[in-house]
Design a protein around this motif. Structure first.
Motif, mmCIF file in Angstrom:
data_model
loop_
_atom_site.group_PDB
_atom_site.id
_atom_site.type_symbol
_atom_site.label_atom_id
_atom_site.label_comp_id
_atom_site.label_asym_id
_atom_site.label_seq_id
_atom_site.Cartn_x
_atom_site.Cartn_y
_atom_site.Cartn_z
ATOM 1 N N PRO A 26 8.447 17.143 0.004
ATOM 2 C CA PRO A 26 9.114 18.619 1.069
ATOM 3 C C PRO A 26 7.949 19.854 0.653
ATOM 4 C CG PRO A 26 10.543 17.830 -0.474
ATOM 5 C CD PRO A 26 9.656 17.051 -0.984
ATOM 6 N N VAL A 27 7.174 20.124 2.252
ATOM 7 C CA VAL A 27 6.054 20.885 1.977
ATOM 8 C C VAL A 27 7.132 22.207 1.952
ATOM 9 C CG1 VAL A 27 4.456 21.347 3.507
ATOM 10 C CG2 VAL A 27 4.664 19.161 2.808
ATOM 11 N N PHE A 76 0.403 14.226 7.647
ATOM 12 C CA PHE A 76 0.721 15.378 7.953
ATOM 13 C C PHE A 76 1.522 15.363 8.935
ATOM 14 C CE2 PHE A 76 -2.638 15.205 4.935
ATOM 15 C CZ PHE A 76 -3.294 17.104 4.391
ATOM 16 N N PHE A 77 2.179 16.265 8.341
ATOM 17 C CA PHE A 77 3.529 16.087 9.722
ATOM 18 C C PHE A 77 3.229 18.158 10.261
ATOM 19 C CE2 PHE A 77 4.775 12.721 7.741
ATOM 20 C CZ PHE A 77 5.729 12.152 9.002
ATOM 21 N N SER A 78 2.786 19.012 9.854
ATOM 22 C CA SER A 78 2.777 20.529 10.230
ATOM 23 C C SER A 78 1.116 20.444 10.287
ATOM 24 C CB SER A 78 3.751 20.882 10.114
ATOM 25 O OG SER A 78 3.524 21.660 9.327
ATOM 26 N N PRO A 79 0.547 22.096 11.217
ATOM 27 C CA PRO A 79 -0.786 22.366 10.847
ATOM 28 C C PRO A 79 0.128 23.373 9.440
ATOM 29 C CG PRO A 79 0.123 22.628 12.946
ATOM 30 C CD PRO A 79 1.498 22.352 12.211
ATOM 31 N N GLN A 82 6.171 28.051 1.895
ATOM 32 C CA GLN A 82 5.550 26.818 0.642
ATOM 33 C C GLN A 82 7.075 26.340 0.053
ATOM 34 O OE1 GLN A 82 1.724 26.744 -1.085
ATOM 35 N NE2 GLN A 82 3.052 26.106 -2.534
ATOM 36 N N HIS A 83 7.270 25.145 0.017
ATOM 37 C CA HIS A 83 8.687 24.603 -1.024
ATOM 38 C C HIS A 83 7.707 25.242 -2.362
ATOM 39 C CE1 HIS A 83 11.329 22.378 -2.439
ATOM 40 N NE2 HIS A 83 11.922 21.935 -1.578
ATOM 41 N N PRO A 84 8.776 25.986 -3.037
ATOM 42 C CA PRO A 84 8.998 26.205 -4.416
ATOM 43 C C PRO A 84 8.157 24.855 -5.283
ATOM 44 C CG PRO A 84 10.997 26.590 -4.160
ATOM 45 C CD PRO A 84 10.094 26.184 -2.291
ATOM 46 N N ASP A 85 8.365 23.701 -4.745
ATOM 47 C CA ASP A 85 8.362 22.669 -5.588
ATOM 48 C C ASP A 85 6.614 21.998 -5.542
ATOM 49 O OD1 ASP A 85 10.462 23.255 -6.776
ATOM 50 O OD2 ASP A 85 11.491 21.590 -6.115
ATOM 51 N N MET A 112 1.086 -0.960 -0.326
ATOM 52 C CA MET A 112 0.180 -0.604 -0.123
ATOM 53 C C MET A 112 1.076 1.237 -0.187
ATOM 54 S SD MET A 112 -3.629 -0.843 2.730
ATOM 55 C CE MET A 112 -2.955 -1.752 3.532
ATOM 56 N N LYS A 113 0.283 2.279 -0.646
ATOM 57 C CA LYS A 113 0.888 3.418 -0.809
ATOM 58 C C LYS A 113 0.613 4.525 0.544
ATOM 59 C CE LYS A 113 2.197 3.343 -5.543
ATOM 60 N NZ LYS A 113 1.903 2.347 -5.621
ATOM 61 N N VAL A 114 1.872 5.440 0.649
ATOM 62 C CA VAL A 114 1.619 5.844 1.655
ATOM 63 C C VAL A 114 3.118 7.569 1.613
ATOM 64 C CG1 VAL A 114 1.774 6.739 4.578
ATOM 65 C CG2 VAL A 114 1.495 4.712 3.854
ATOM 66 N N LEU A 115 1.545 8.539 1.486
ATOM 67 C CA LEU A 115 2.314 9.765 1.649
ATOM 68 C C LEU A 115 2.523 10.537 2.233
ATOM 69 C CD1 LEU A 115 3.636 12.323 -0.849
ATOM 70 C CD2 LEU A 115 0.934 12.996 -0.953
ATOM 71 N N LEU A 116 4.005 10.894 2.902
ATOM 72 C CA LEU A 116 4.662 11.705 3.807
ATOM 73 C C LEU A 116 4.558 13.191 3.787
ATOM 74 C CD1 LEU A 116 6.758 9.198 4.993
ATOM 75 C CD2 LEU A 116 4.139 9.111 6.315
ATOM 76 N N LEU A 117 3.986 13.650 4.180
ATOM 77 C CA LEU A 117 4.384 15.655 4.015
ATOM 78 C C LEU A 117 4.585 16.161 4.783
ATOM 79 C CD1 LEU A 117 0.947 16.188 3.173
ATOM 80 C CD2 LEU A 117 2.172 15.898 0.907
ATOM 81 N N LYS A 118 6.571 15.986 4.431
ATOM 82 C CA LYS A 118 7.736 16.080 4.617
ATOM 83 C C LYS A 118 8.892 15.642 4.181
ATOM 84 C CE LYS A 118 10.159 13.441 8.193
ATOM 85 N NZ LYS A 118 10.892 12.643 6.937
ATOM 86 N N ASP A 119 9.323 16.882 5.214
ATOM 87 C CA ASP A 119 11.483 16.992 3.781
ATOM 88 C C ASP A 119 11.860 15.339 4.000
ATOM 89 O OD1 ASP A 119 11.004 18.413 2.979
ATOM 90 O OD2 ASP A 119 11.870 19.950 5.032
#
Length: 267
Positions: free
Chosen positions: A34-35, A196-199, A173-176, A1-8
């Motif tokens: 990276p967010v 999600f790793f931060s508000p 916001q990260h430019p990419d 299963m795929k998981v998307l982590l919104l972090k560096d």
């Protein structure tokens, strides 16, 4: 299963990212996007305050970025010498309070001894500090981000414990970010879970994700690294499937593993 982590991703030099590894052990395939990007500010003022440990009762860190700001200061030879010759020892007589393991390990890298890392979030750290500090003693120095939450300052203020906040980084916001999210969804499809790793991550990503997922968004389990991020998701009208017990790869992986079990129908 795929998981998307919104972090560096973790620094390239220091081996694989612990979150990717830990999720892999549960057969969850994680992708990191990276967010946020960070801009450091007031570094001269930060080092000026660090040069006067006698004025403070200790240090408080709730984010790895605040320590990155100190590390940038210490790249200058004269500051590095002052730190290793005397300042470090003077601060080590006083407590250095931290949230979480990532922040604690950076505190150790600059030669200080962290306390309270098991607290895991600002609320619990505030309780821990209140149990150790006496009211009306010297202020604790708190290098922080412009978007810091008011939980810790408020709790300490109510207990008469002085805290001197200094903003040492701004979050943007990260430019990419948009491009990275679009290519993830077009190449990998809808993930089983998004963490999600931060508000700030909620603020910058949620609308893009809702647009990219369309009607399939109800299939996604949304997860949070801690209570403030979970609250930001709920405030945005999103059902949170799980929150990590503490902000570590192990706790997040265990919580996700349970939330993604087919029999788990809770919302």
């Amino acid at each position: 299963m795929k998981v998307l982590l919104l972090k560096d991703p973790k620094d390239k030099d220091s081996g694989p990212d612990p979150y990717t590894e830990e999720l892999g052990s549960y057969n969850l395939e994680a992708t990191l996007i990276p967010v946020l990007s960070f801009e450091f500010t007031s570094l001269d003022s930060l080092f000026e305050k660090l040069s006067h440990p006698e004025c403070y009762g200790g240090l408080v860190f709730t984010s790895p970025r605040a320590l990155e700001a100190i590390k940038i200061c210490l790249k200058e030879k004269s500051k590095k010498e002052a730190w290793s010759k005397s300042l470090k020892q003077m601060w080590n007589i006083k407590p250095t309070y931290v949230v979480g393991k990532a922040t604690a390990s950076l505190v150790e890298e600059i030669g200080l001894v962290p306390q309270g890392e098991m607290a895991g979030n600002a609320e619990k750290l505030a309780e821990y500090i209140c149990s150790r500090e006496k009211p009306n003693s010297s202020a604790l120095l708190f290098p922080c981000g412009a978007l810091k939450r008011e939980v810790l300052p408020t709790v300490l203020r109510e207990k008469g414990i002085a805290l001197e906040s200094l903003t040492v980084y701004q979050t943007a916001q990260h430019p990419d970010l948009q491009e990275s999210l679009s290519s993830f969804f077009s190449q990998q499809g809808i993930p089983a879970s998004i963490v999600f790793f931060s508000p700030s991550g909620v603020k910058f990503c949620l609308q893009h994700i809702q647009k990219l997922s369309g009607d399939l968004i109800n299939q996604v389990k949304f997860a949070a690294i801690g209570p403030s991020t979970a609250k930001a998701l709920r405030d945005a009208g999103v059902a949170v499937s799980c929150t990590a017990g503490s902000p570590t790869a192990q706790d997040l992986a265990a919580a996700l593993h349970t939330a993604l079990q087919p029999h788990n129908c809770s919302h």
